[in-house]
Design a protein around this motif. Structure first.
Motif, PDB file in Angstrom:
ATOM      1  N   ASP A 100       1.032  -0.917   0.189  1.00 34.38           N
ATOM      2  CA  ASP A 100      -0.179   0.508   0.175  1.00 34.38           C
ATOM      3  C   ASP A 100       1.231   1.367  -0.394  1.00 34.38           C
ATOM      4  O   ASP A 100       1.877   1.475   0.705  1.00 34.38           O
ATOM      5  CB  ASP A 100      -0.904  -0.141   1.301  1.00 34.38           C
TER       6      ASP A 100
ATOM      7  N   ASP B  95       1.404   3.185   3.325  1.00 35.23           N
ATOM      8  CA  ASP B  95       2.307   2.074   4.041  1.00 35.23           C
ATOM      9  C   ASP B  95       4.457   2.040   3.997  1.00 35.23           C
ATOM     10  O   ASP B  95       4.542   1.666   5.171  1.00 35.23           O
ATOM     11  CB  ASP B  95       2.270   0.892   4.537  1.00 35.23           C
TER      12      ASP B  95
ATOM     13  N   GLU C 120     -15.231   9.336   8.387  1.00 37.57           N
ATOM     14  CA  GLU C 120     -15.197   8.463   8.314  1.00 37.57           C
ATOM     15  C   GLU C 120     -15.789   9.182   6.764  1.00 37.57           C
ATOM     16  O   GLU C 120     -14.496   8.441   5.911  1.00 37.57           O
ATOM     17  CB  GLU C 120     -16.409   7.681   8.147  1.00 37.57           C
TER      18      GLU C 120
ATOM     19  N   ALA D 171     -11.998  11.160   5.854  1.00 40.91           N
ATOM     20  CA  ALA D 171     -11.299  10.228   4.887  1.00 40.91           C
ATOM     21  C   ALA D 171     -11.541   9.796   3.262  1.00 40.91           C
ATOM     22  O   ALA D 171     -10.557   8.459   2.363  1.00 40.91           O
ATOM     23  CB  ALA D 171     -11.097   8.751   5.723  1.00 40.91           C
TER      24      ALA D 171
ATOM     25  N   ASP E  82      -9.694   9.753  -0.123  1.00 40.02           N
ATOM     26  CA  ASP E  82      -9.208   8.169  -0.667  1.00 40.02           C
ATOM     27  C   ASP E  82      -9.678   8.402  -1.871  1.00 40.02           C
ATOM     28  O   ASP E  82      -8.531   8.316  -2.956  1.00 40.02           O
ATOM     29  CB  ASP E  82      -9.983   6.849  -0.158  1.00 40.02           C
TER      30      ASP E  82
ATOM     31  N   ARG F 123      -4.226  11.474   3.257  1.00 40.67           N
ATOM     32  CA  ARG F 123      -4.015   9.579   3.003  1.00 40.67           C
ATOM     33  C   ARG F 123      -3.832   9.199   4.740  1.00 40.67           C
ATOM     34  O   ARG F 123      -4.939   8.406   5.377  1.00 40.67           O
ATOM     35  CB  ARG F 123      -4.058   8.896   1.631  1.00 40.67           C
ATOM     36  N   ARG F 124      -2.657   9.632   4.753  1.00 41.42           N
ATOM     37  CA  ARG F 124      -1.922   9.137   5.869  1.00 41.42           C
ATOM     38  C   ARG F 124      -3.088  10.070   6.786  1.00 41.42           C
ATOM     39  O   ARG F 124      -3.285   8.627   7.653  1.00 41.42           O
ATOM     40  CB  ARG F 124      -0.793   8.575   5.876  1.00 41.42           C
TER      41      ARG F 124
ATOM     42  N   SER G 232      -5.999  11.181   7.276  1.00 40.11           N
ATOM     43  CA  SER G 232      -6.714  11.087   7.617  1.00 40.11           C
ATOM     44  C   SER G 232      -7.860   9.526   8.230  1.00 40.11           C
ATOM     45  O   SER G 232      -8.375   9.385   9.061  1.00 40.11           O
ATOM     46  CB  SER G 232      -7.602  11.492   6.412  1.00 40.11           C
ATOM     47  N   ARG G 233      -6.953   8.909   7.267  1.00 39.79           N
ATOM     48  CA  ARG G 233      -6.744   7.013   7.983  1.00 39.79           C
ATOM     49  C   ARG G 233      -6.305   7.076   9.621  1.00 39.79           C
ATOM     50  O   ARG G 233      -7.167   6.296  10.348  1.00 39.79           O
ATOM     51  CB  ARG G 233      -5.889   6.758   7.313  1.00 39.79           C
TER      52      ARG G 233
ATOM     53  N   LEU H 212      -8.829   8.305  11.668  1.00 38.04           N
ATOM     54  CA  LEU H 212      -9.973   8.375  11.741  1.00 38.04           C
ATOM     55  C   LEU H 212     -10.024   6.457  12.170  1.00 38.04           C
ATOM     56  O   LEU H 212     -10.765   6.284  13.169  1.00 38.04           O
ATOM     57  CB  LEU H 212     -10.426   6.793  10.049  1.00 38.04           C
ATOM     58  N   THR H 213      -8.958   6.106  12.150  1.00 39.28           N
ATOM     59  CA  THR H 213      -8.290   4.999  13.462  1.00 39.28           C
ATOM     60  C   THR H 213      -8.954   5.247  15.042  1.00 39.28           C
ATOM     61  O   THR H 213      -8.824   4.343  15.597  1.00 39.28           O
ATOM     62  CB  THR H 213      -7.179   3.822  12.995  1.00 39.28           C
TER      63      THR H 213
ATOM     64  N   TRP I  75      -3.451  11.891  14.188  1.00 35.26           N
ATOM     65  CA  TRP I  75      -2.786  12.577  11.720  1.00 35.26           C
ATOM     66  C   TRP I  75      -2.388  13.464  12.063  1.00 35.26           C
ATOM     67  O   TRP I  75      -1.370  13.550  10.557  1.00 35.26           O
ATOM     68  CB  TRP I  75      -4.459  13.733  11.824  1.00 35.26           C
TER      69      TRP I  75
END
Length: 582
Positions: free
Chosen positions: A7, A10, A372, A375, A379, A402-403, A405-406, A409-410, A433
């Motif tokens: 990804d 990552d 949600e 994010a 994306d 992207r990193r 916001s993800r 969200l987590t 964030w």
């Protein structure tokens, strides 16, 4: 182009893990980056370097005996977060204080400065030296605005050698500043670089042409010319650098360390052909060449290009240059054997969730839903945001958003499941964030969300007025933290109109969904209008004219997010109205 990834979001984390595993004799992994695997004497100043990933051997490859004590490793082409810098510095510190040293980019300055403030608040002495060697990025009269490129190496070495010699923190910083003052670099590129997962390079150069004066993040050059012969390129690099000598340096009889740096795709054999002519020109000018370097010292993924750095050490710096070094990607001389550092076992503290009432927990569920949507919107538009950012910047905005916001969200989901109220949930999302995104946008979105979180509270249902106050506080925080003003072509150009319109609509008695929708329209118009502005801040500043006709990526992403949130708030309001009527 880059070919191997899992990804793309990552990539930086997985790269850092693999780097540490492959170089365990020299470095060990810590939160935020790496530190020396060998023991550092108590009381020695710790030199902590860092920056975005994608520049190997900078920055992790320069950690080891005789060189850096630690490196904060950020996302691709994005500065490490303040949390990362702080974690690496705390792990490297051995009682003598910390020198932070890095290239002069807006995001790095924001995050390293924030880490420095935190270290000082904890009682750890800390100083900072930024590297400003790239002569193409600002005039000699504005040297403080120049960015750091391959000249990082000479400054890092001077600082680390001074620390090894037992200098105190103030003297280590002085040596680093002196080295920076005596370092000049200039580079060219024949092709752009491609980030993992991207469909196209950050910039392109017409066939048979080269970009002149590029940056290491894929920033386009400040000019173009036909691709010259190897000798003609060497002539260009040497002439540009000899035209701006450090104060007090006369070429004839002066020591010079030339560093011919490949940016990722040039073969060593090509660099040797170029260096042959570089050496001839320097010797003809009367310079005394000392310890020439030809190779890769600060790259830009797969960019085809090269830079030349000329370092003019005085007697003190020449002595420090002789300090032996043993780092994963850089060795000079023979270092004395050193014991392995005993890795501290740390257990991450789990902060208790503050009490929240049912109304605030319900509000937290709404905030989670908004994140949600946010994010998902990022994306959808991440590639577009990267393309816009690459016009005059470094093309990392989509990946960073992207990193961030993800991660937000987590963190929000974990806080929600633990029964957090709206303030706690959003505050944890803000911290996640800024930590995972890094860079300027990561830091600023952390500021926005953290200020909004404080306004929401953990008790009761947040009012429209509270939301407007939180957004206004976030806007003020961004301006104070990032120093940008309206008209600088940044996030601020969309954020301030959004905040002002939201506040006015709420004061006029509009509901939050209505007020938010009106404010989002204002933000969208303002973001589009940034296409007509010239950037006065950040990495796009040296390429201001190239940015005309393209909106600012930070302002554009902010407008996209507010529009997506507006739709969600409207849907929730309509659903609630149906429930009330049932």
């Amino acid at each position: 182009m880059t070919r191997l990834w899992n990804d793309p979001a990552d990539f930086a984390d997985e790269m850092a893990a693999g780097f540490a595993a492959a170089n365990a004799r020299s470095v060990r992994r810590v939160s935020g980056g790496v530190v020396r695997a060998t023991a550092t004497p108590e009381g020695q100043v710790a030199v902590v370097i860092g920056g975005g990933s994608g520049h190997y051997p900078a920055f992790g490859g320069l950690v080891g005996q005789g060189l850096a004590h630690g490196a904060a490793m950020g996302n691709l082409f994005a500065s490490p977060s303040a949390q990362q810098v702080h974690a690496v510095a705390a792990a490297a510190h051995r009682g003598g204080g910390v020198l932070l040293c890095y290239g002069n980019y807006a995001g790095d300055v924001l995050n390293f400065d924030a880490a420095q403030e935190r270290l000082r608040a904890e009682g750890i002495a800390c100083e900072t030296v930024v590297v400003t060697d790239d002569i193409s990025s600002a005039s000699a009269e504005e040297r403080e605005k120049r960015r750091g490129i391959a000249g990082d190496l000479t400054v890092f070495r001077a600082a680390a050698a001074a620390a090894e010699a037992g200098y105190g923190l103030a003297e280590v910083a002085r040596a680093a500043r002196l080295a920076n003052d005596r370092t000049r670099s200039f580079g060219v590129a024949f092709t752009g670089c491609t980030l993992p997962g991207a469909e196209a390079p950050l910039f392109t150069v017409p066939e048979g042409r080269m970009a002149i004066g590029l940056g290491i993040h894929g920033e386009p050059g400040i000019g173009e010319a036909d691709v010259p012969s190897a000798d003609a390129l060497a002539d260009l690099l040497v002439e540009r650098l000899l035209a701006e000598l450090p104060d007090g340096v006369a070429v004839r009889g002066a020591r010079v360390v030339p560093v011919l740096n490949g940016l990722g795709s040039l073969k060593y054999e090509e660099l040797f052909v170029v260096y042959r002519r570089v050496a001839e020109r320097l010797e003809a000018a009367g310079a005394l060449i000392t310890d020439p370097h030809v190779g890769e010292y600060c790259t830009s993924f797969d960019m085809a290009g090269a830079s030349l750095t000329l370092y003019w050490p005085d007697d003190e710096l020449a002595r420090l240059w002789e300090t032996p070094v043993d780092a994963p990607a850089y060795r000079r001389g023979a270092v004395a054997p050193a014991e392995r550092e005993a890795a501290a076992v740390t257990t991450a503290a789990t902060e208790a969730i503050p009490e929240a009432d049912e109304a605030s927990r319900n509000a937290a569920a709404t905030v989670h839903k908004v994140l949600e949507v946010l994010a998902a919107e990022i994306d959808t538009h991440a590639d577009e945001l990267g393309r816009i950012d690459a016009v005059a910047g470094d093309g990392d905005h989509g990946i960073g958003m992207r990193r961030g916001s993800r991660a937000a969200l987590t963190a929000a989901a974990q806080a929600r499941d633990a029964g957090a109220g709206a303030r706690t949930l959003l505050a944890r999302a803000a911290d996640a964030w800024s930590d995972k995104a890094g860079g300027t946008s990561g830091a600023l979105w952390g500021v926005i969300l953290a200020n909004l979180a404080e306004a929401l509270g953990d008790q009761g249902k947040p009012t429209a007025a509270a939301v407007a106050e939180g957004v206004a506080a976030g806007a003020e925080g961004v301006i104070a933290y990032g120093k940008a003003q309206l008209g600088d072509k940044t996030l601020v150009d969309a954020l301030v109109p959004f905040s002002d319109t939201l506040t006015a609509a709420v004061l006029a008695g509009r509901s939050l969904p209505e007020a938010w929708a009106t404010a989002s329209e204002a933000a969208t118009r303002a973001a589009a209008a940034t296409a007509d502005l010239l950037p006065r801040m950040g990495r796009a500043r040296p390429h201001a004219e190239k940015a005309l006709g393209t909106p600012d990526p930070g302002a554009h992403s902010f407008a996209l997010i507010t529009a997506a949130v507006a739709a969600t708030l409207a849907e929730d309001a309509a659903a609630q109205q149906e429930r009330d009527l049932a």
